[in-house]
Design an enzyme around this catalytic site. Structure first.
Site, short mmCIF file in Angstrom:
data_model
loop_
_atom_site.label_atom_id
_atom_site.label_comp_id
_atom_site.label_asym_id
_atom_site.label_seq_id
_atom_site.Cartn_x
_atom_site.Cartn_y
_atom_site.Cartn_z
N SER A 72 0.20 2.97 -7.33
CA SER A 72 1.42 2.41 -7.92
C SER A 72 1.40 0.90 -8.13
O SER A 72 2.38 0.35 -8.65
CB SER A 72 2.63 2.78 -7.06
OG SER A 72 2.93 4.14 -7.20
N LYS A 75 2.42 -0.10 -11.56
CA LYS A 75 3.78 -0.30 -12.05
C LYS A 75 4.09 -1.76 -12.36
O LYS A 75 5.00 -2.05 -13.15
CB LYS A 75 4.79 0.25 -11.04
CG LYS A 75 4.75 1.78 -10.88
CD LYS A 75 5.79 2.26 -9.88
CE LYS A 75 5.88 3.78 -9.80
NZ LYS A 75 4.76 4.39 -9.09
N SER A 129 9.19 2.15 -5.93
CA SER A 129 8.00 2.81 -6.50
C SER A 129 8.35 4.18 -7.07
O SER A 129 7.61 5.14 -6.92
CB SER A 129 6.90 2.95 -5.44
OG SER A 129 5.63 3.02 -6.04
#
Length: 293
Positions: A72, A75, A129
């Site tokens: 993640s 992101k 997240s």
């Protein structure tokens, strides 16, 4: 804990420039090889980089050129290209079945049919997240998900992140890969955005849905630790990437970029960050003996 004995072998006089990449598959043997690298701090993370955000001096490095899955951490770039596109942050976006993760089967409280502003989705993607939030950001990008991913890769190349590849916007794909050197560049770029600084470091955030309020907490436990002054952060995890963490933080009198990848154990990346903070606090810049790797 005393770290001054490590001087000369771990403080590097390198700016973050391109270096040959070591591509690492996510298998156990490859992870073992990475963990066997010389590491006087005995970090759990297979890959680590600590650099002065102002001078770009590398204070500590462990396999900084290894190309590994980043989960993640992806992101951050999803949000960067969204903000750079100048999209309406108050536009309402509906979560759809396209945002459901059938790859890793991760769960989400953002149900199909629920509506959120792009600003709220950015907040949830960075702080909590939230995978469906990141998916919706990519899907609602002009030209759709493919165009968003293409822009993420174009932006990475423009930032000289030459060992980075993005395959989708959440980080669930093992094909989202990068190196610590590249991710340090990304963090330095991301910290220029006030919204990223604010949203990634908020301890908690709530959104309203048709069925009531949803409360989310920051995935980084260090946010609530008063000994840390964190300006930008993002956590990540999939099995193939291990536990990951990137931060820009003030430690002592230095602004640092910290990248930790492939830690094993839910708390290991945070323990590594604490060890790094102690190390930096113990080493006075005036006494540092720089060597070239």
């Amino acid at each position: 804990m005393i770290y001054k004995a490590l001087l000369g072998s771990t403080l590097l006089a390198l700016s973050m420039v391109s270096s040959p990449a070591v591509h690492a598959a996510p298998g156990q043997s490859e992870r073992a090889n990475l963990k066997e690298a010389h590491d006087p701090l005995s970090l759990n993370s297979s890959v680590a980089l600590v650099a002065d955000a102002d001078s770009l001096e590398v204070l500590y490095a462990k396999n900084p050129s290894a190309v590994v899955p980043i989960a993640s951490i992806t992101k951050i770039m999803t949000v960067v290209v969204t903000l750079e596109a100048g999209l309406d942050l108050d536009e309402v976006i509906t979560i759809t079945t396209e945002d459901i993760d059938y790859y890793k089967n991760t769960r989400s409280r953002l149900k199909p049919g629920s509506e959120f502003t792009r600003r709220e989705l950015i907040h949830l993607a960075l702080m909590a997240s939230e995978n469906r939030a990141a998916s919706a950001l990519g899907r609602s990008y002009p030209g759709g998900l493919a165009a968003c991913v293409a822009e993420m890769n174009r932006r990475a190349a423009s930032l000289r992140m030459f060992n980075t590849n993005f395959a989708e916007t959440t980080g669930l794909s093992v094909e989202n890969k990068s190196s610590a050197n590249d991710l340090a560049r990304m963090v330095l770029h991301a910290q220029r955005f006030p919204l990223i600084r604010q949203f990634s470091t908020d301890p908690q955030f709530s959104v309203q849905t048709g069925k009531g309020q949803l409360n989310f907490r920051n995935t980084n436990r260090l946010i609530k630790n008063k000994e840390w002054d964190i300006q930008v952060q993002k956590t990540g995890f999939i099995n193939e990437a291990g536990r990951c963490l990137v931060m820009k933080a003030r430690v002592g009198d230095r602004n640092l970029v910290i990248v930790l990848l492939d830690a094993l154990g839910s708390q290991a990346r945070f323990a590594d960050a604490e060890r790094i903070r102690e190390y930096v606090m113990a080493v006075a810049p005036s006494t540092a003996s720089y060597v070239t790797k």
